[in-house]
Design a protein around this motif. Structure first.
Motif, PDB file in Angstrom:
ATOM      1  N   ALA A 329       0.833  -1.562  -0.022  1.00 24.30           N
ATOM      2  CA  ALA A 329      -0.158   0.426  -0.001  1.00 24.30           C
ATOM      3  C   ALA A 329       0.807   1.270   0.032  1.00 24.30           C
ATOM      4  CB  ALA A 329      -0.941   0.244   1.310  1.00 24.30           C
ATOM      5  N   CYS A 330       0.335   2.311  -0.796  1.00 24.11           N
ATOM      6  CA  CYS A 330       1.140   3.758  -0.042  1.00 24.11           C
ATOM      7  C   CYS A 330       1.118   4.361   1.013  1.00 24.11           C
ATOM      8  CB  CYS A 330       0.715   4.262  -2.306  1.00 24.11           C
ATOM      9  SG  CYS A 330       1.756   6.216  -1.969  1.00 24.11           S
ATOM     10  N   SER A 331       1.742   4.986   1.316  1.00 24.78           N
ATOM     11  CA  SER A 331       1.424   6.066   2.280  1.00 24.78           C
ATOM     12  C   SER A 331       0.805   7.008   2.182  1.00 24.78           C
ATOM     13  CB  SER A 331       2.570   5.132   3.709  1.00 24.78           C
ATOM     14  OG  SER A 331       3.809   6.713   2.899  1.00 24.78           O
ATOM     15  N   SER A 332       1.397   7.712   1.421  1.00 25.95           N
ATOM     16  CA  SER A 332       0.832   8.788   0.787  1.00 25.95           C
ATOM     17  C   SER A 332      -0.738   8.596   0.686  1.00 25.95           C
ATOM     18  CB  SER A 332       2.194   9.283   0.105  1.00 25.95           C
ATOM     19  OG  SER A 332       1.240  10.448  -0.468  1.00 25.95           O
ATOM     20  N   CYS A 333      -1.052   7.738  -0.390  1.00 24.89           N
ATOM     21  CA  CYS A 333      -2.102   7.869  -1.530  1.00 24.89           C
ATOM     22  C   CYS A 333      -2.540   6.556  -1.051  1.00 24.89           C
ATOM     23  CB  CYS A 333      -1.772   8.644  -2.617  1.00 24.89           C
ATOM     24  SG  CYS A 333      -1.952   7.091  -3.845  1.00 24.89           S
ATOM     25  N   GLY A 334      -2.944   5.827  -0.090  1.00 27.89           N
ATOM     26  CA  GLY A 334      -3.227   4.841   0.181  1.00 27.89           C
ATOM     27  C   GLY A 334      -3.213   3.579  -0.994  1.00 27.89           C
ATOM     28  N   SER A 348       7.815   2.182  -4.885  1.00 33.62           N
ATOM     29  CA  SER A 348       7.351   3.051  -6.335  1.00 33.62           C
ATOM     30  C   SER A 348       6.015   2.633  -6.804  1.00 33.62           C
ATOM     31  CB  SER A 348       8.360   3.520  -7.495  1.00 33.62           C
ATOM     32  OG  SER A 348       7.885   4.770  -8.056  1.00 33.62           O
ATOM     33  N   CYS A 349       4.614   4.002  -5.877  1.00 29.98           N
ATOM     34  CA  CYS A 349       4.132   4.343  -6.229  1.00 29.98           C
ATOM     35  C   CYS A 349       3.140   4.715  -8.318  1.00 29.98           C
ATOM     36  CB  CYS A 349       2.776   5.418  -5.209  1.00 29.98           C
ATOM     37  SG  CYS A 349       1.077   5.550  -5.658  1.00 29.98           S
ATOM     38  N   THR A 350       2.368   3.545  -8.134  1.00 28.52           N
ATOM     39  CA  THR A 350       1.868   3.746  -9.383  1.00 28.52           C
ATOM     40  C   THR A 350       0.552   4.691  -9.745  1.00 28.52           C
ATOM     41  OG1 THR A 350       0.449   1.562  -9.386  1.00 28.52           O
ATOM     42  CG2 THR A 350       2.867   1.071  -9.880  1.00 28.52           C
ATOM     43  N   SER A 351       0.441   5.081  -9.010  1.00 31.43           N
ATOM     44  CA  SER A 351      -0.944   5.722  -8.506  1.00 31.43           C
ATOM     45  C   SER A 351      -0.179   7.224  -9.108  1.00 31.43           C
ATOM     46  CB  SER A 351      -2.045   5.608  -7.523  1.00 31.43           C
ATOM     47  OG  SER A 351      -3.508   6.360  -7.740  1.00 31.43           O
ATOM     48  N   CYS A 352       0.361   7.941  -7.414  1.00 32.98           N
ATOM     49  CA  CYS A 352       0.441   9.138  -6.852  1.00 32.98           C
ATOM     50  C   CYS A 352       1.792   9.259  -7.488  1.00 32.98           C
ATOM     51  CB  CYS A 352      -0.295   9.424  -5.627  1.00 32.98           C
ATOM     52  SG  CYS A 352       1.309   9.047  -4.542  1.00 32.98           S
ATOM     53  N   GLY A 353       2.698   9.057  -7.431  1.00 26.86           N
ATOM     54  CA  GLY A 353       3.978   8.645  -7.829  1.00 26.86           C
ATOM     55  C   GLY A 353       5.219   9.423  -6.478  1.00 26.86           C
ATOM     56  N   PHE A 354       4.506   8.630  -5.293  1.00 25.98           N
ATOM     57  CA  PHE A 354       5.608   8.762  -3.957  1.00 25.98           C
ATOM     58  C   PHE A 354       6.812   7.615  -4.065  1.00 25.98           C
ATOM     59  CE2 PHE A 354       5.866   7.111   0.019  1.00 25.98           C
ATOM     60  CZ  PHE A 354       6.294   8.290   1.000  1.00 25.98           C
ATOM     61  N   ALA A 355       7.647   8.390  -4.060  1.00 26.62           N
ATOM     62  CA  ALA A 355       9.173   7.455  -4.007  1.00 26.62           C
ATOM     63  C   ALA A 355       9.365   7.017  -2.402  1.00 26.62           C
ATOM     64  CB  ALA A 355       9.791   7.376  -4.964  1.00 26.62           C
TER      65      ALA A 355
HETATM   66 ZN   LIG Z   1       0.435   6.660  -3.643  1.00 25.69          ZN
END
Ligand SMILES: [Zn+2]
Length: 384
Positions: A329-334, A348-355
């Motif tokens: 799970a992305c800790s930035s956007c979920g 590396s989030c495929t939705s929001c780009g958070f890495a």
């Molecule tokens: Zn994300």
């Protein structure tokens, strides 16, 4: 909260001989009492004492207190065994293991731990010595080693009995300390802790506690074990046992250091600590060899318990959270996706780009769940 302080005794050769003779005598006496208990089906402390007390006092040269302790140790051992049998921990009714446990009396090793109460053992903390009853008379000024921290804990909180034991050529006293918990402060956010193999523990603050040294020790130990197991000799078996204990000590020491750093980080920042609920650890840590899973899950449980008790002493809140999908799970956007985790170490989030480092991302998720978990479990407090 109860915790134990283990100190190493440094007896002179004469003192060591007396300690050895004493442990040998009390454990031989315990084995004798155990056989009697088993034969006559008498297991309660009070009843057993009537049957055995006089005889072990005379036959094994035990002082009155020591004889009572021997009887109590046997009664306690059977109480534990019977509880385990009742709870199904010793196999199903009719199974060979359970039948064997019921049919054979408990036997005590010559070096098995034995309890000493304040009448049989007194502590001179400033001098770092103890005075202890032995079958060769009272041994005074038996030196021990302890850290300043251990001495403070012993002075303030030691209660009741301490266990004397002999292990791998060394003498130890294990003292029970009863420490009042500090009131838990309302946390200002949570420090999430992710457990793993490459990094034993990673916090949401970005601190990674490497497992490099511990893994190297384990690897070396595995190699040695392979060679020793091929030998099958008595000395190889003894060496194997000794190595296993040395490895366990090293792992415990590593866990202590990591736990202390994590609790210090949380206390300094006013945060609570969010830990993974380890029920599901077997599913999460996918390793080829089952015994490695056992080893690591045991080590994770130990680290978790060290953190919990150090946190309780500091008044730091601890919550346990469901660790499912914390690594995907992305800790930035979920956003949850396997593809968020392209490599072992990278997220590396495929939705929001958070890495972020994969373990730090997981720890941040655990921290977020900690906040929710705390809010749910303390909703009633706020309403009151
Ligand atoms: Zn994300």
């Amino acid at each position: 909260m109860k915790l134990v302080v283990q100190v190493r005794l440094l007896p002179t050769p004469e003192q060591a001989a007396a300690l050895e003779a004493t442990l040998r005598a009390v454990n031989a006496a315990a084995t004798w009492v155990s056989a009697l208990a088993h034969q006559r089906r008498v297991f309660r402390n009070y009843d057993l004492r009537r049957h055995a007390y006089g005889q072990i006092k005379d036959d094994y040269r035990l002082a009155a207190q020591a004889a009572q302790h021997v009887v109590k140790k046997v009664a306690d051992a059977y109480a534990t065994l019977h509880a385990n049998i009742r709870n199904g921990n010793v196999g199903r009714p009719g199974s060979a293991r359970r039948e064997r446990a019921l049919a054979t009396p408990i036997v005590f090793r010559p070096g098995a731990a034995h309890p000493f109460d304040d009448r049989c053992l007194s502590w001179q903390l400033e001098a770092r010595t103890v005075s202890i009853w032995t079958i060769a008379g009272r041994m005074k000024s038996v030196a021990f080693t302890a850290s300043a921290d251990q001495l403070t804990t012993l002075a303030a909180h030691r209660r009741g009995e301490s266990d004397l034991l002999y292990r791998d050529g060394r003498w130890f006293l294990i003292a029970t300390c009863d420490i009042p918990d500090r009131p838990v402060a309302a946390p200002d956010g949570f420090l999430g802790v992710d457990l793993g193999i490459a990094n034993i523990a990673t916090t949401s603050g970005g601190v990674r506690h490497s497992g490099k040294t511990l893994n190297a020790v384990r690897h070396r130990h595995r190699e040695l074990r392979r060679r020793l197991q091929a030998k099958q000799t008595t000395s190889a078996k003894r060496l194997l046992k000794r190595r296993r204990r040395a490895e366990a000590r090293f792992a415990a020491n590593t866990n202590h250091i990591i736990a202390k750093r994590i609790v210090t980080e949380a206390a300094r920042t006013g945060q609570g600590i969010a830990l993974e609920d380890l029920q599901g650890i077997r599913d999460r840590v996918r390793l080829r060899k089952p015994q490695r899973v056992t080893l690591h899950s045991w080590s994770f449980h130990q680290l978790g318990s060290f953190i919990a008790y150090k946190a309780a002493r500091q008044g730091v809140a601890v919550v346990y959270v469901d660790p499912a999908y914390t690594s995907q799970a992305c800790s930035s956007c979920g956003h949850v996706a396997k593809r968020n985790r392209p490599g072992q170490a990278t997220f590396s989030c495929t939705s929001c780009g958070f890495a972020e480092h994969a373990d730090v991302n997981a720890a941040r998720n655990i921290a977020l769940r900690g906040v929710t978990g705390w809010a749910v479990s303390h909703a009633a407090d706020d309403a009151a």
